[in-house]
Design an enzyme around this catalytic site. Sequence first.
Site, PDB file in Angstrom:
ATOM      1  N   GLY A  19     -51.023  23.413  15.964  1.00 35.19           N
ATOM      2  CA  GLY A  19     -52.048  22.723  16.492  1.00 35.19           C
ATOM      3  C   GLY A  19     -52.328  21.417  16.541  1.00 35.19           C
ATOM      4  N   ASN A  21     -51.736  19.381  19.163  1.00 33.24           N
ATOM      5  CA  ASN A  21     -52.618  19.021  20.174  1.00 33.24           C
ATOM      6  C   ASN A  21     -53.977  19.136  20.195  1.00 33.24           C
ATOM      7  OD1 ASN A  21     -50.681  18.129  22.534  1.00 33.24           O
ATOM      8  ND2 ASN A  21     -49.700  20.102  22.112  1.00 33.24           N
ATOM      9  N   HIS A 116     -47.037  21.786  28.619  1.00 39.03           N
ATOM     10  CA  HIS A 116     -45.636  22.312  28.360  1.00 39.03           C
ATOM     11  C   HIS A 116     -44.725  21.274  28.161  1.00 39.03           C
ATOM     12  CE1 HIS A 116     -42.247  25.171  29.058  1.00 39.03           C
ATOM     13  NE2 HIS A 116     -41.530  24.254  29.590  1.00 39.03           N
ATOM     14  N   ASP A 157     -45.919  29.358  33.099  1.00 41.03           N
ATOM     15  CA  ASP A 157     -45.736  28.139  33.761  1.00 41.03           C
ATOM     16  C   ASP A 157     -45.343  27.932  35.101  1.00 41.03           C
ATOM     17  OD1 ASP A 157     -45.200  27.440  30.839  1.00 41.03           O
ATOM     18  OD2 ASP A 157     -43.104  28.044  30.890  1.00 41.03           O
ATOM     19  N   GLU A 186     -47.161  14.421  24.097  1.00 43.59           N
ATOM     20  CA  GLU A 186     -48.131  15.192  24.628  1.00 43.59           C
ATOM     21  C   GLU A 186     -49.567  15.312  23.954  1.00 43.59           C
ATOM     22  OE1 GLU A 186     -47.118  19.666  23.865  1.00 43.59           O
ATOM     23  OE2 GLU A 186     -44.803  18.931  23.825  1.00 43.59           O
TER      24      GLU A 186
END
Length: 204
Positions: A19, A21, A116, A157, A186
């Site tokens: 978690g 992000n 991704h 994806d 990211e």
Amino acid sequence: MKSENTKKLHIVIFASHTGTNMQAIIDACRRGDLNGEVCAVISNNSNSPALEKARIAGVPEYHLSNKTFPEEDELDEAICKVLTESGADIVALAGYMKKLGPKVLKQYRGRILNIHPSLLPKYGGEGMYGNHVHKVVIDAGEKTTGVTIHLVEEEYDTGKIIRQCEIEVLGGDTIDILSKRVLERENAFYVETLKLISEGVIKL
Ligand code: GRF
């Protein structure tokens, strides 16, 4: 600073693991760096640090999985209900390890993002997640890897690419070193991309 031209995003985040992000997005909203609110966090993993972090942050969190809803269509329905009741206008997958059901995909198609850790279409698809991605990037001798934010479709994806950034693969990179560098990027990149969406610079 919130610009007058931004649109407030009501974000629901799906996260199965650490978690980071998710936390970066919650923090950016609270700092006012991103005109948005994380309305809920959904996880299929009841033990995930992501759910714990959401709890600590005071964000409504939901464990919805095959354990809580053994029938796939009931799970799909339950997820739709949380999204609707939370007032979600955008869904952000952040390390969510399960495919979404047809009802969620139909209701939110074009508004579901995923992040991704490679430059898709390279190194995507089933089984390509986390360190598996960084291993094949290093084994292939790539000099550049990166981060992709894309729309979510039925298959892993494959959806339209919204934004990518490149990250250099350095000579001494191990899987751990590279994964750390990519993950840090990211966290910032997801926030920046949501900001561009709220500003109307990126149109979904
Ligand atoms: C990230 O590497 C993301 O690209 C992938 O899963 C990981 C999630 O990390 N989809 P975190 O849970 O946000 O820390």
